[in-house]
Design a protein around this motif. Structure first.
Motif, PDB file in Angstrom:
ATOM      1  N   SER A   1      -6.516  11.010   2.282  1.00 11.82           N
ATOM      2  CA  SER A   1      -5.437  12.008   2.239  1.00 11.82           C
ATOM      3  C   SER A   1      -4.157  11.446   1.637  1.00 11.82           C
ATOM      4  O   SER A   1      -3.477  12.136   0.853  1.00 11.82           O
ATOM      5  N   ALA A   2      -3.791  10.202   1.983  1.00 12.11           N
ATOM      6  CA  ALA A   2      -2.557   9.624   1.447  1.00 12.11           C
ATOM      7  C   ALA A   2      -2.662   9.409  -0.059  1.00 12.11           C
ATOM      8  O   ALA A   2      -1.717   9.693  -0.810  1.00 12.11           O
ATOM      9  N   ALA A   3      -3.809   8.926  -0.523  1.00 14.25           N
ATOM     10  CA  ALA A   3      -4.004   8.744  -1.962  1.00 14.25           C
ATOM     11  C   ALA A   3      -3.968  10.087  -2.684  1.00 14.25           C
ATOM     12  O   ALA A   3      -3.446  10.189  -3.808  1.00 14.25           O
TER      13      ALA A   3
ATOM     14  N   PRO B   1      -2.786   2.724  -3.461  1.00 12.91           N
ATOM     15  CA  PRO B   1      -2.468   3.735  -2.439  1.00 12.91           C
ATOM     16  C   PRO B   1      -3.481   3.780  -1.295  1.00 12.91           C
ATOM     17  O   PRO B   1      -4.131   4.798  -1.056  1.00 12.91           O
ATOM     18  N   LEU B   2      -3.596   2.669  -0.584  1.00 11.84           N
ATOM     19  CA  LEU B   2      -4.444   2.579   0.613  1.00 11.84           C
ATOM     20  C   LEU B   2      -3.613   2.003   1.743  1.00 11.84           C
ATOM     21  O   LEU B   2      -2.539   1.410   1.524  1.00 11.84           O
ATOM     22  N   PHE B   3      -4.112   2.141   2.963  1.00 10.65           N
ATOM     23  CA  PHE B   3      -3.413   1.576   4.123  1.00 10.65           C
ATOM     24  C   PHE B   3      -3.868   0.128   4.286  1.00 10.65           C
ATOM     25  O   PHE B   3      -4.881  -0.159   4.939  1.00 10.65           O
ATOM     26  N   TRP B   4      -3.132  -0.794   3.681  1.00  8.19           N
ATOM     27  CA  TRP B   4      -3.500  -2.199   3.756  1.00  8.19           C
ATOM     28  C   TRP B   4      -2.254  -3.057   3.946  1.00  8.19           C
ATOM     29  O   TRP B   4      -1.132  -2.625   3.688  1.00  8.19           O
ATOM     30  N   SER B   5      -2.468  -4.273   4.417  1.00  7.17           N
ATOM     31  CA  SER B   5      -1.359  -5.178   4.701  1.00  7.17           C
ATOM     32  C   SER B   5      -1.870  -6.611   4.653  1.00  7.17           C
ATOM     33  O   SER B   5      -3.060  -6.863   4.453  1.00  7.17           O
ATOM     34  N   GLN B   6      -0.936  -7.552   4.806  1.00  7.43           N
ATOM     35  CA  GLN B   6      -1.257  -8.968   4.870  1.00  7.43           C
ATOM     36  C   GLN B   6      -0.589  -9.573   6.096  1.00  7.43           C
ATOM     37  O   GLN B   6       0.581  -9.292   6.392  1.00  7.43           O
TER      38      GLN B   6
ATOM     39  N   GLY C   1       0.797  -1.214   0.000  1.00  6.34           N
ATOM     40  CA  GLY C   1       0.000   0.000   0.000  1.00  6.34           C
ATOM     41  C   GLY C   1       0.829   1.263   0.000  1.00  6.34           C
ATOM     42  O   GLY C   1       1.780   1.410  -0.761  1.00  6.34           O
ATOM     43  N   THR C   2       0.485   2.169   0.919  1.00 10.61           N
ATOM     44  CA  THR C   2       1.116   3.483   0.956  1.00 10.61           C
ATOM     45  C   THR C   2       1.449   3.870   2.385  1.00 10.61           C
ATOM     46  O   THR C   2       0.937   3.269   3.336  1.00 10.61           O
ATOM     47  N   ASN C   3       2.320   4.865   2.529  1.00  6.53           N
ATOM     48  CA  ASN C   3       2.532   5.464   3.846  1.00  6.53           C
ATOM     49  C   ASN C   3       1.767   6.785   3.899  1.00  6.53           C
ATOM     50  O   ASN C   3       1.104   7.179   2.933  1.00  6.53           O
ATOM     51  N   ASP C   4       1.854   7.484   5.019  1.00  2.85           N
ATOM     52  CA  ASP C   4       1.026   8.687   5.177  1.00  2.85           C
ATOM     53  C   ASP C   4       1.533   9.878   4.372  1.00  2.85           C
ATOM     54  O   ASP C   4       0.889  10.926   4.344  1.00  2.85           O
ATOM     55  N   GLN C   5       2.672   9.718   3.687  1.00  2.00           N
ATOM     56  CA  GLN C   5       3.175  10.788   2.825  1.00  2.00           C
ATOM     57  C   GLN C   5       2.810  10.567   1.354  1.00  2.00           C
ATOM     58  O   GLN C   5       3.207  11.352   0.486  1.00  2.00           O
ATOM     59  N   GLY C   6       2.079   9.500   1.073  1.00  2.56           N
ATOM     60  CA  GLY C   6       1.621   9.250  -0.285  1.00  2.56           C
ATOM     61  C   GLY C   6       2.560   8.429  -1.143  1.00  2.56           C
ATOM     62  O   GLY C   6       2.298   8.249  -2.335  1.00  2.56           O
ATOM     63  N   TYR C   7       3.652   7.924  -0.577  1.00  2.88           N
ATOM     64  CA  TYR C   7       4.574   7.088  -1.329  1.00  2.88           C
ATOM     65  C   TYR C   7       4.127   5.637  -1.234  1.00  2.88           C
ATOM     66  O   TYR C   7       3.849   5.141  -0.144  1.00  2.88           O
ATOM     67  N   VAL C   8       4.063   4.944  -2.380  1.00  3.65           N
ATOM     68  CA  VAL C   8       3.540   3.590  -2.417  1.00  3.65           C
ATOM     69  C   VAL C   8       4.677   2.583  -2.542  1.00  3.65           C
ATOM     70  O   VAL C   8       5.799   2.923  -2.946  1.00  3.65           O
TER      71      VAL C   8
END
Length: 878
Positions: free
Chosen positions: A351-353, A325-330, A276-283
């Motif tokens: 906001s991150a996207a 670009p979402l906050f996701w994980s496995q 996904g992404t971090n809170d600065q928008g970098y994927v």
């Protein structure tokens, strides 16, 4: 480093002559996008001609032992701006040796090809040096090198740290990033930017800056040079990704095809560790792929005129891949091949996207076309969870944007592969639509023949397009951005290649067929790129290749996919943690400090990639989330000429200087050295030219469809993936070549055609029958006695067929001019028009045929009959 009057290390460099990098006046960029070069309002032409840059391609490192370096807490790198001759360098080295004779003099340590950078762990500083290199590509005469070997040299002490110490553990972690695999650099070409950026920005040194997103040794360079913006000649940016180059041979014309993949250093890591992404928008797995096509009749970016960057033979197309670009994980605790997917945090304003897409607008302009290839419908929702959330993200962000800036296309590629849907055909339709919206880069005006074709199609006069720019980009993703993404990018790249070759005047229609040599080569290049990126991010090669989507060799592909899936699962489970730690140390995400926990003591690296809530920057507007200056749409309008076309060339400073960038690609052309073709990189790169030709009727065109995959010829490919082994019979045939009967007959006819002509002297009234009875005697006699008053226009008899040919060629330019002015005056069956098209086809392919059809390709009977009639008529004339 200590002061140069008594240094521990001294450096003697080998560089090319001081070169002009270009101008760098204080100019304000509206945005760092590809689509809009900066304005020329404050451009200083005089300053442009004064800017110089040293090209430091090799240096020798010397050492003295006159100072104590066991307690150096700060690194101070000092550069000497003076340029020394070889004799002056020898004098300086001799003086340093004499001055330090008591402590052992001056000792040569090593020879290196560049400085990767400097780093400190817990005890002292280290310098990383490039020891071996090899060329990977050649662009505009500038080499791109692959790093083959590096060395980490201690600045503070020669003694090695203790085996189990913290210092040694950090060194081992740092060296887990193997710089000898897929790291690239160039002395004279900015590989951190695209070709479009490099050929359209004003070449002023003060305005020169690398794209720090792709500079993987950024932290190492800043440790020594403080900033990449100080324009030090010692700064050598290194990218991580993939670079390959091949050669398309079109009847002797060489077309260089280059593929460059640049990985972002932001939010970089292993597959299950970075999603996904971090809170600065970098994927995660953010990769920029650039496809460069160049017709190599002229190597340099500059043509022979008085303008810069005016070579019209360069073209490029850029694509992008990146995680959703979402906050996701496995969850890795279950240890299953496909862990469940969970969305960790739902931001109602995305906001991150928003930050991610705003950054893409700045980099590429608009539109951004999002091609989402994940599964849309599943019995047990997994990928579809992200699909629904991603669609909601685009819908929310789009409501505040101007129209046609952010487009979303969702297509379940896995479902289409398992069904009867034509995956390739559907993807090609998408590709043609996308390329029409984004455009592609072409460095000069289109060929005149393309204007004529457009006039014929439109039925009215057309203006010649002066330049092409790519505005926007196609952003492709699946879950891992590896297998499905690479297949989709290959198909997009194939369609883009056809448009690029058409724009360069290589082919007559923007389309190239599958199973041709050029597409086979492009396929292999993308497969190797996909394998490389998959190894870097996922730990194995690609699981699904293009053959799987074309349903070729289903059984072998299935077994291969199973093996690669097992490799990927093993690496994700057991090696990703070490890989992630090494990347964090190399990129400077974690800096060892006293009183700070060690890297291996942290439960996770979450805090290294996300902002501390206590020091978070102010939130941006939820509505006006984009940068307005970055939204430049490609509306089909012709771009203005590039800034370089207004920059006059400076007067030559050297007798052999014909180009303002002399020496900038002198590493390719070495006029002062003796060399051979076997040592030239451009001669040895992969090519579509066949190694062995089976018969005399072989079609050398790289755009010809070959009959079957198992019968393809041995072609110099990236890995010879479609090569067939040679047999003893083939080897004997190559050692003892035989000439066909037809070729031997043609040769004998050629050498015997004038055997019956008498070897006579100049006619003097002699009535020798062997002379006077010859059919050409009358013409020969009249020409020899032309000074005696014979009128050659009356007495010299010409065959009626020659009269017809002469009149046709005399009238043809007039008719062609009329055709160009009034495109629809002659209907499609016009003899004059067909003759012009036949001539055009002969110029391109070396074959005579009816407009490239019938006799030229499919109608073998017509071709043989036509050839037989020509031979028959020729023998009759003789």
């Amino acid at each position: 480093m200590p002061e140069p009057n008594n240094p521990r290390y001294s450096v003697a460099t080998t560089q090319s002559r001081p070169e002009l990098l270009g101008l760098q006046t204080p100019m304000k960029f509206p945005s760092p996008r590809l689509s809009a070069p900066p304005a020329m309002g404050n451009f200083d032409f005089e300053e442009a001609n004064k800017s110089e840059r040293l090209v430091l391609s090799k240096f020798i490192l010397y050492e003295t032992k006159a100072i104590d370096r066991t307690s150096v807490s700060e690194l101070n790198v000092i550069e000497d701006d003076a340029i020394y001759s070889k004799q002056e360098i020898n004098d300086i080295l001799s003086g340093l040796g004499e001055g330090n004779r008591v402590t052992g003099g001056l000792n040569k340590v090593l020879e290196a090809y560049g400085i990767v950078g400097f780093i400190r762990f817990t005890e002292g500083f280290y310098m990383s040096l490039i020891m071996k290199r090899s060329p990977a590509a050649l662009i505009g005469g500038h080499y791109i090198y692959n790093i083959d070997e590096t060395k980490l040299l201690s600045i503070n002490s020669q003694s090695k740290p203790e085996k189990n110490s913290e210092e040694q553990r950090y060194i081992s972690t740092f060296q887990n990033v193997d710089l000898a695999k897929n790291f690239y650099f160039s002395y004279t070409y900015d590989i951190t930017h695209t070709l479009q950026h490099n050929m359209t920005r004003p070449p002023n040194r003060r305005n020169f800056s690398y794209n720090e997103m792709f500079v993987w040794n950024h932290y190492l360079l800043e440790t020594g040079f403080r900033s990449l913006k100080n324009q030090s000649d010692w700064i050598l940016p290194v990218i991580y990704g993939f670079v390959t180059q091949s050669k398309i041979s079109v009847y002797g014309r060489n077309i260089f095809l280059t593929l460059i993949a640049r990985r972002s250093r932001y939010f970089a890591g292993a597959r299950f560790r970075k999603r996904g992404t971090n809170d600065q928008g970098y994927v995660a797995n953010d990769v920029e792929s650039e496809q460069i096509v160049a017709e190599m009749s002229t190597t340099s970016f500059h043509f022979s005129g008085n303008k810069l960057f005016d070579n019209p033979n360069y073209s490029s197309y850029v694509q992008h891949r990146g995680s959703i670009p979402l906050f996701w994980s496995q969850d890795l605790a279950n240890m299953v091949p496909k862990p469940p997917i969970s969305i960790n945090f739902r931001d109602p304003f995305f906001s991150a996207a928003a930050l991610h897409f705003d950054n893409m607008f700045k980099r590429y302009g608009a539109p951004i076309i999002v091609l989402n290839l994940i599964k849309m419908k599943e019995k047990n929702p997994r990928e579809s969870i992200l699909g629904d959330e991603f669609a909601a993200t685009i819908e929310y962000l789009n409501q505040f944007l101007p129209p046609n800036c952010l487009k979303y296309v969702a297509w379940d590629m896995s479902k289409a592969k398992k069904s009867d849907v034509d995956v390739i055909g559907t993807m090609e339709k998408f590709s043609e639509e996308f390329i029409a919206e984004t455009g592609f880069f072409h460095s000069g005006p289109e060929p005149s023949i393309n204007v004529l074709r457009r006039e014929e199609k439109e039925g009215k006069p057309q203006s010649r397009r002066r330049s092409f720019r790519q505005n926007g980009v196609i952003r492709t993703n699946c879950i891992d951005c590896l297998d499905r993404t690479n297949a989709a990018q290959l198909i997009i790249g194939k369609c883009a290649l056809a448009h690029q070759l058409y724009a360069l005047g290589i082919i007559d229609t923007p389309s190239i067929p599958y199973d041709s040599d050029v597409v086979n080569m492009l396929t292999e290049m993308y497969h190797v790129q996909g394998d490389t990126i998959a190894l870097q991010y996922g730990g194995s090669n690609l699981v699904s290749t293009m053959d799987a989507y074309r349903k070729i060799n289903a059984w072998s592909n299935q077994s291969r996919d199973v093996i690669e899936s097992i490799k990927r699962y093993y690496n994700n489970a057991f090696t990703d943690a070490e890989k992630q730690d090494a990347i964090n140390v190399f990129l400077g995400n974690f800096v060892p400090q006293k009183g700070k926990p060690s890297l291996w003591e942290l439960e996770s690296d979450f805090t290294l990639h996300f902002e501390d809530p206590r020091f978070r920057r102010p939130r941006r507007s939820y509505i006006n989330w984009w940068t307005k200056d970055a939204l430049v749409l490609n509306e089909g309008k012709e771009d203005s000429l590039s800034q370089q076309e207004m920059i006059p060339r400076r007067a030559p400073q050297y007798e052999d200087e014909n180009d303002p960038y002399t020496g900038y690609w002198i590493e390719h052309y070495r006029p002062s050295e003796l060399t051979s073709f076997s040592k030239l990189f451009a001669y040895n790169i992969n090519s579509t030219a066949p190694i062995k030709v089976p018969n005399e009727n072989y079609d050398y065109s790289p755009f010809t469809v070959r009959q079957a995959q198992q019968n393809r010829l041995i072609i110099r490919g990236v890995r010879n993936w479609f090569a067939v082994p040679t047999t003893p019979t083939q080897e004997q045939a190559s050692l003892n070549p035989n000439v066909s009967a037809t070729e031997e007959k043609e040769y004998k006819r050629y050498i015997k055609q004038f055997r019956n002509v008498a070897l006579a002297s100049t006619p003097t009234g002699n009535d020798d029958p062997s002379l006077t009875n010859h059919s050409d005697y009358h013409n020969y006699f009249n020409y020899a006695h032309i000074a005696d008053g014979v009128d050659p226009t009356r007495d010299l008899h010409v065959h009626s067929y020659d009269h017809q040919v002469y009149n046709t060629h005399k009238e043809l330019p007039t008719k062609v001019a009329v055709m160009q002015t009034v495109g629809n005056q002659y209907h499609s069956n016009s003899a004059t028009k067909n003759r012009y098209k036949d001539y055009e086809n002969w110029i391109k392919t070396g074959r005579l045929g009816a407009n490239g059809k019938g006799r030229n390709r499919g109608d073998s009977t017509s071709r043989k009959g036509s050839h037989r009639d020509k031979i028959k008529n020729l023998n009759k004339d003789i």
